[in-house]
Scaffold this active site. Sequence first.
Site, PDB file in Angstrom:
ATOM      1  N   ASP A  25      33.415  59.350  56.954  1.00  0.00           N
ATOM      2  CA  ASP A  25      33.075  57.613  57.835  1.00  0.00           C
ATOM      3  C   ASP A  25      33.415  57.989  59.304  1.00  0.00           C
ATOM      4  O   ASP A  25      34.466  56.810  58.743  1.00  0.00           O
ATOM      5  CB  ASP A  25      32.417  57.148  57.105  1.00  0.00           C
ATOM      6  N   LYS A  85      33.588  55.298  69.141  1.00  0.00           N
ATOM      7  CA  LYS A  85      32.499  55.550  68.569  1.00  0.00           C
ATOM      8  C   LYS A  85      31.326  54.740  69.735  1.00  0.00           C
ATOM      9  O   LYS A  85      30.785  56.072  69.855  1.00  0.00           O
ATOM     10  CB  LYS A  85      32.279  54.980  67.056  1.00  0.00           C
ATOM     11  N   GLU A 179      24.031  59.151  59.195  1.00  0.00           N
ATOM     12  CA  GLU A 179      24.309  57.865  57.554  1.00  0.00           C
ATOM     13  C   GLU A 179      23.836  57.626  56.782  1.00  0.00           C
ATOM     14  O   GLU A 179      23.919  57.245  55.672  1.00  0.00           O
ATOM     15  CB  GLU A 179      25.478  56.341  58.560  1.00  0.00           C
ATOM     16  N   ASP A 203      20.821  48.318  56.906  1.00  0.00           N
ATOM     17  CA  ASP A 203      21.873  48.920  56.583  1.00  0.00           C
ATOM     18  C   ASP A 203      22.805  46.985  57.768  1.00  0.00           C
ATOM     19  O   ASP A 203      22.833  47.283  58.986  1.00  0.00           O
ATOM     20  CB  ASP A 203      22.788  50.313  57.451  1.00  0.00           C
TER      21      ASP A 203
END
Length: 618
Positions: A25, A85, A179, A203
């Site tokens: 992850d 990211k 994800e 999430d």
Amino acid sequence: MLLQISEPNSTENVARERKRGLGIDLGTTNSLVATKSEGGADVITDVSGARLVPSVVNFTGVVTVGTSALESAVSDVRNTVVSAKRFMGRSRHDLNDQQLLGLTTSDPLAFDTDDGPKTPVEVSSEILRSLAARARQSLDETEDGVVITVPAYFDDRQRQATRQAAELADLNVLRLLNEPTAAAIAYGLDETIAESSVVAVYDLGGGTFDISILRMERGLLRVLATGGDTALGGDDFDEIIVRWMLDQWGLDSMTRDQHRQLAMMARAVKEQLSESPEVSIVATGELAHLDDLLLTRETFTLLAETLIQRTLKACDQTLDDAGRSEVAHVVLVGGSTRMPIIREAVAKHFNLEPLCSINPDEVVALGAALQADILVGNGDGDEALLLDVIPLSLGLETYGGLIEKIIPRNAVLPLAKAQEFTTAKDGQTGLVVHVLQGERERVEDCRSLARFELNGIPPMVAGAARILVTFKVDADGLLEVSAREEITGTEAALVVKPSFGLSDDEVASMLRASQTNAAEDMQARQLREAKVEAESLLHGLIGALEADGDLLSDEERAALETEASGLVQALASDDTEFIRALTDQLGQASLTFAERRMDRSIKSALSGVAVSELDSAD
Ligand code: AMP
């Protein structure tokens, strides 16, 4: 067409050595690595037992990653890269001035460090390298392959950048996995839920909220739609507690330092409230003179109501975008979903118990580890179920601006399919192969992927040439289209990337458009087909009249011409039935003429030709 990929003969596999797959992850703030274990998957810790690796890299001669790099985040801002990211697969014009701070002014986009410019790909590769090193050390073996997770909304460039980072770190990437899909896999939903069931993955992290709607299609969890709020997360819940404290203390302003101190306190209070029904707040330091406070879960629920409602509204919106209303499961991901008030609100909203038994910070990495284990070859033979599918049908433009689907949507990769086509006109020596993607019937409603020409077809009458068009899609979704004229062997081919530039959202919206417009499209298709048929009949008739007009009497010829001009007029209308009726009528009317022509051509073919020459006569 489905090409099932199955394991080689299972009896040979009994003694096969287990392969090692890793699930990674690669997060904005923290990253994790996990692997399959007895009966599940485990996060791999470092020697000190730490599970999370801060996604921070420091470049000062030696490269440090994680906790040690984080320590330099304040003292050595210039050489410490955080949140790389956010910059993956981005270019300068995607970013605002604030985001461009600390980046070099030259291309490609890079962080300016004393060690030279470092691209987001390079930074991410250091994090990946460090995660792999942690795993190799802990497991005492080198992995065979990795699955890396990416946000469902990542576009092709962002995914490509992630792959590059992995290549730079010398990792064998088995797959990039969304994800939310990884989270659903961690709960075993890929194996247990029924076809067509819908899963919502909620999430809520520290700074962002993502909602993804997945659907089980042919044994695969597909992302139908994504949504959320990039400026809503756990930090906002801290902030409402800060506001409440100030309110209780009758303060209306504070310094930045005080705010930071209060925010840290608020975060601790919020996290404690997840364990206990009330938390007492004791002011310390500069604020020691202020009264102690007691925050109950009830009060917190009231304070947080607006924020929670915002997330639920985004859920409804995204579900709506996906064209769904029923949800079979809700999976909770992200540290903030530990808050009981979130769990309760989600349960009430969807009217079902959310899945939250797995640590919400680790669930994505664990799901990726399970997937990696299967992709690396430790599966039980159901591997075909885990292969990717074609998100939208692939096809070719045919005569009349219609699309002929060659590969249906949801076909499992890799696959190959061939179909024969022919020429539409007499003497046609070339054709344009126009590759399209989409569910709609008309070319202009689909997405054009590529176009190439096949030339050198020997001149023949319309319909006589045999052109074999083959579509091949490999496991990475790379499409190769080739066209081959069977008589001369003339060939042309092209490689395209069908998914390029299409996000899951776009796929979902193209699908919705095809459902909404299905009836209309069908009518349009029928109209076009009727027109194509009428045109080819007219075309043939004109040629025949020119060549063999003498076979008809003047009256017969005039009658045919009247019928034909009636059809030409009908073609200007959009009346499918009328065009069809006149086409049939003209077809009937020209039957006698056709028979006479046939007789003549047989006679002329036979006259004066030796039997041995018949085969080659044309
Ligand atoms: P993530 O970005 O997924 O790591 O989530 C971080 C957020 O989760 C932060 O806002 C944390 O305060 C929040 N968080 C972590 N643990 C808890 C907890 N036990 N209760 C409430 N919030 C939590």
